[in-house]
Write an enzyme that holds these catalytic residues in place. Structure first.
Site, short mmCIF file in Angstrom:
data_model
loop_
_atom_site.label_atom_id
_atom_site.label_comp_id
_atom_site.label_asym_id
_atom_site.label_seq_id
_atom_site.Cartn_x
_atom_site.Cartn_y
_atom_site.Cartn_z
N ARG A 64 43.41 50.06 41.53
CA ARG A 64 43.19 48.72 42.11
C ARG A 64 42.56 48.80 43.50
NH1 ARG A 64 47.24 44.28 44.19
NH2 ARG A 64 46.08 42.38 43.71
N HIS A 68 39.35 46.69 44.90
CA HIS A 68 39.41 45.82 46.09
C HIS A 68 38.51 46.33 47.21
CE1 HIS A 68 43.03 43.01 45.25
NE2 HIS A 68 42.49 43.40 44.12
N ASN A 93 45.64 40.83 49.16
CA ASN A 93 46.05 42.22 49.43
C ASN A 93 47.43 42.35 50.07
OD1 ASN A 93 43.57 43.05 48.46
ND2 ASN A 93 42.61 43.17 50.49
#
Ligand code: HEM
Ligand code: NAG
Ligand code: NAG
Ligand code: NAG
Ligand code: NAG
Ligand code: NAG
Ligand code: NAG
Length: 329
Positions: A64, A68, A93
């Site tokens: 992930r 991101h 986040n």
């Protein structure tokens, strides 16, 4: 006569290249560190393996992080920067991204083996690849040569990263903004075959969905009951459940089988199959991946390469950070 004109044009071209007058589009390559850091892959693999053996979920968390990173100013390691403008503090986040300590550990090991040559952005790409493999998924030749960015972009993180509450049209347009198409949208969300989600990211579906007075009708009723007890109204929004309830730690195509059974956890997951827009866009792709694990895997690898190619800094742009959390002084 002809020969000397040829030589003159070569010299002219070299001059233009030297002064960056002709823009050479630098491509990422599989063997970028072959000479400068020959043990890179073994060093990263060893550390990712230790981290995943210690905590299975870490594979999902590292995968992930790469995503991101890439959606904000390209794959430039900007997600790793600390400070008041940190992307870590952006809504998608905060209290959510994890694995930063593991990245530090990998970076230290890489620095010990070859000082100052491997970017943090490339470490994220390799760690994501290794995490998929360690979760029972495929391996692939990861492309390298990214350099690290000089700024974090918190507003970019808030605007570019898709939200779990986004309807399908917003998700498609956020992927489109990064140059990713419908196949990429569906294949990459298949990453939710591993890892966990917090109640805060899906509890709006469970009780009074969109003020209808009822749960989301596109969620299986027994899954609704199960999640209602995990995530009661005013409960702890940080409690977690598996994004793929069938094979939580295994990288397979069960995420898509779940969608056919109304067992997507996030609204944005189930939208790929159940929304009106899905009929003409993503639904048939979901069906094909749910029926054919090999097709999913091969499209997923292709889409990971596409995602990893988002706006890399190459050549002499950016820098090779010494510490992934701060730009070099
Ligand atoms: C529409 C697109 C997407 C949305 C809305 C989305 C949203 C989310 C959310 C809300 C979570 C749970 C976070 C939390 O509870 O703190 C999550 C977890 C995760 N996402 Fe996504 N995601 C998307 C696409 C992707 C893509 C493209 C990848 C990778 C290629 C990815 C990989 C993961 C992984 C592996 C986890 C589990 C992380 C862990 O357990 O630490 N996601 N995602
Ligand atoms: C931050 O991200 C946004 C959206 O991608 C972009 O328009 C903006 O130029 C970025 N800002 C910086 C300082 O990189
Ligand atoms: C998306 O792009 C890939 C190439 O990366 C291509 O093979 C695929 O057919 C495209 N899918 C759609 C739906 O346009
Ligand atoms: C759902 O939310 C709306 C708006 O807050 C409210 O008017 C309605 O009474 C709620 N329904 C139920 C069953 O809680
Ligand atoms: C989750 O935990 C963090 C602290 O670790 C806290 O600040 C935050 O408010 C919690 N979030 C939710 C949704 O409960
Ligand atoms: C997962 O799905 C398979 C069928 O695809 C089923 O046999 C199995 O019982 C499921 N496991 C869980 C834990 O739901
Ligand atoms: C999409 O398909 C669903 C059934 O799968 C149907 O109920 C719905 O009316 C369709 N919507 C559109 C816009 O075609």
């Amino acid at each position: 006569m002809k020969g000397s004109r040829g030589i003159k044009s070569v010299i002219l071209l070299l001059t233009l290249l030297a002064f960056n007058i002709v823009d050479v589009k630098c491509q990422l390559t599989a063997n970028f560190y072959e000479k400068t850091c020959p043990n890179l892959f073994q060093v990263v693999w060893k550390q990712v393996r230790i981290a995943v053996m210690n905590e299975m979920r870490m594979g999902a968390s590292l995968l992930r992080l790469h995503f991101h990173d890439c959606f904000v100013n390209g794959c430039d390691g900007s997600v790793l920067l600390d400070g008041s403008g940190s992307e870590k503090l952006a809504l998608p986040n905060q209290n959510s991204l994890r694995g930063f300590d593991v990245v530090d550990t990998i970076k230290s090991a890489v620095e010990s083996s070859c000082n100052g040559v491997v970017s943090c952005a490339d470490i994220l790409a390799i760690a994501a690849r290794d995490s998929i493999k360690l979760s029972g998924g495929p391996s692939y030749g990861v492309l390298l040569g990214r350099r690290d960015g000089m700024v974090a972009n918190q507003t970019g993180a808030n605007s570019n990263l898709p939200s779990p509450f986004d309807p399908l049209d917003s998700v498609i347009s956020k992927f489109g903004d990064q140059g990713l198409n419908l196949s990429d949208v569906v294949a990459l969300q298949g990453a939710h075959t591993i890892g966990l989600a917090r109640c805060a990211t899906f509890s709006s579906r469970l009780f009074n969905f969109s003020n209808t007075g009822a749960p989301d009708s596109t969620m299986d009723t027994s899954l609704v009951s199960q999640l209602q007890s995990l995530c009661p109204v005013n409960g702890d929004g940080n409690k977690t459940t598996a994004l793929d309830q069938n094979s939580t730690d295994l990288f397979d195509n069960h995420y898509f089988k779940n969608l056919l059974n109304n067992k997507g956890i996030l609204l944005s997951d189930q939208e790929l199959y159940s929304s009106n827009l899905a009929n003409s866009t993503t639904k048939s792709i979901v069906e094909s991946y749910s029926n054919d694990q090999h097709l999913f895997i091969s499209n997923f690898i292709n889409s990971m390469i596409n995602m990893g190619n988002i706006n890399p800094l190459t050549g002499s742009s950016g820098q090779i950070r010494t510490n992934c959390r701060v730009i070099n002084s």
